[in-house]
Enzyme design. Structure first.
Site, PDB file in Angstrom:
ATOM      1  N   CYS A   1     -50.838  -7.551 -12.112  1.00  8.70           N
ATOM      2  CA  CYS A   1     -50.515  -9.021 -12.028  1.00  8.70           C
ATOM      3  C   CYS A   1     -48.774  -8.747 -12.249  1.00  8.70           C
ATOM      4  O   CYS A   1     -48.767  -8.615 -11.296  1.00  8.70           O
ATOM      5  CB  CYS A   1     -51.447  -9.598 -13.254  1.00  8.70           C
ATOM      6  SG  CYS A   1     -50.921  -8.325 -15.103  1.00  8.70           S
ATOM      7  N   SER A   2     -48.372  -8.613 -13.297  1.00 11.26           N
ATOM      8  CA  SER A   2     -46.897  -9.358 -13.206  1.00 11.26           C
ATOM      9  C   SER A   2     -46.421  -9.113 -14.747  1.00 11.26           C
ATOM     10  O   SER A   2     -45.583  -9.503 -15.759  1.00 11.26           O
ATOM     11  CB  SER A   2     -46.195 -10.668 -12.978  1.00 11.26           C
ATOM     12  OG  SER A   2     -46.668 -11.431 -14.292  1.00 11.26           O
ATOM     13  N   CYS A   3     -47.166  -7.704 -15.650  1.00  8.94           N
ATOM     14  CA  CYS A   3     -47.104  -7.414 -17.022  1.00  8.94           C
ATOM     15  C   CYS A   3     -45.505  -6.830 -16.691  1.00  8.94           C
ATOM     16  O   CYS A   3     -44.933  -5.704 -15.832  1.00  8.94           O
ATOM     17  CB  CYS A   3     -47.879  -5.858 -17.024  1.00  8.94           C
ATOM     18  SG  CYS A   3     -49.873  -6.720 -17.597  1.00  8.94           S
TER      19      CYS A   3
ATOM     20  N   CYS B   1     -46.429  -3.687 -11.919  1.00 11.41           N
ATOM     21  CA  CYS B   1     -48.591  -3.461 -12.195  1.00 11.41           C
ATOM     22  C   CYS B   1     -48.411  -4.478 -11.603  1.00 11.41           C
ATOM     23  O   CYS B   1     -48.818  -5.273 -10.520  1.00 11.41           O
ATOM     24  CB  CYS B   1     -47.639  -4.907 -13.757  1.00 11.41           C
ATOM     25  SG  CYS B   1     -49.432  -6.114 -13.698  1.00 11.41           S
TER      26      CYS B   1
END
Lengths: 193, 94
Positions: free
Chosen positions: A101-103, A98
């Site tokens: 962000c940090s999906c 991702c």
């Protein structure tokens, strides 16, 4: 009043109470969501993969609709974004990142490894993905395998269905699940027997 | 309902609304202005660009779009791909 100075347990209780009072959430939904997150772990993802390796019908349903398929295993991703599953084969290998962000499919796999959220991993996964796999994980793709980097930017959460390793013929699902690491489920490594 | 179908050639809008003020965007920088191919529609989702600001967020089509890596970074291996979720209003026919 400065909210940052209130002890976090009191702040949480107050926030939770307001959400319930205003009808934004129900007690049952909060409990369900808490149970989902407590149960989430890479081991659960490994069970899903092992089932797909041993049950052709389940494999097809998993690739068509991940969220619905894992319900057959008693895994309910209520309130979580839809789970998408991408399958590796001899011609195509998937790597999940991702960049924004940090999906990550947290409702199934739990919290991501710390490096998954690092700027270094996120940038290099698109800028130099083969170098990243080789130098950080020792992962070399077989000759002739294309690399597809899945940048998880929006409303799905993606998991990799790795290739079943050779030498595992006749293994049952429980034994197969023992081979699978969290890194296999986002394609930075490849499981071996 | 969806404007694009699997196999359609598309271009990501070369648009930089972050230069104008506060925004929440799910379209990565490295794809702006780049051409790809729709792999498949992924359904409809409330527009996160509105959701993030608490505005009414109409549901809009989302697509999985494939890009050749070496069309963006020539050093990357030919044949390798990016597969990225892009909302319809960021896509134009190529």
């Amino acid at each position: 009043m400065n909210l940052t100075e209130i002890p976090t347990d009191r702040l949480l209780a107050g926030f939770r109470g307001l959400l319930l009072e205003k009808g934004v959430v129900t007690e049952a939904a909060l409990r369900q969501s808490d149970e989902t997150m407590q149960a989430a772990s890479p081991a659960r993802g490994a069970e899903v993969v092992a089932r797909a390796w041993t049950d052709e019908g389940f494999r097809a349903r998993l690739l068509a609709d991940g969220t619905r398929a894992v319900e057959e295993m008693g895994i309910f991703l209520i309130g979580a974004p839809p789970l998408g599953v991408v399958e590796n084969d001899a011609a195509l290998h998937h790597l999940i990142v991702c960049t924004l962000c940090s999906c990550y499919p947290r409702a199934l796999l739990g919290y991501p490894p710390h490096w998954y959220k690092s700027a270094a991993f996120r940038a290099r996964a698109v800028r130099d993905p083969r170098g990243l796999l080789r130098e950080e994980w020792g992962t070399e793709l077989p000759a002739g395998t294309r690399l597809r980097v899945v940048d998880s930017t929006a409303d799905y959460r993606w998991m990799v269905l790795p290739r079943r390793p050779s030498g595992t013929e006749g293994w049952d699902a429980a034994r197969l699940a023992g081979l699978i690491r969290d890194t296999d489920l986002i394609g930075v490594t490849i499981p071996t027997a | 309902m969806s404007r694009f179908a699997p196999g359609d050639a598309v271009r990501v809008r070369d648009s930089w609304p972050e230069a104008e003020g506060p925004v929440h965007i799910r379209t990565p920088h490295y794809l702006r202005g780049r051409e790809g191919v729709v792999l498949r529609p992924l359904g409809q989702f409330p527009n996160p660009e509105d959701l993030a600001f608490g505005r009414p967020a109409p549901s809009i089509p989302l697509y999985h779009v494939r890009f050749a890596q070496d069309s963006i970074w020539p050093e990357n291996q030919p044949g390798d791909e990016f597969l990225v979720e892009i909302y319809e209003h960021w896509l134009e026919a190529a």
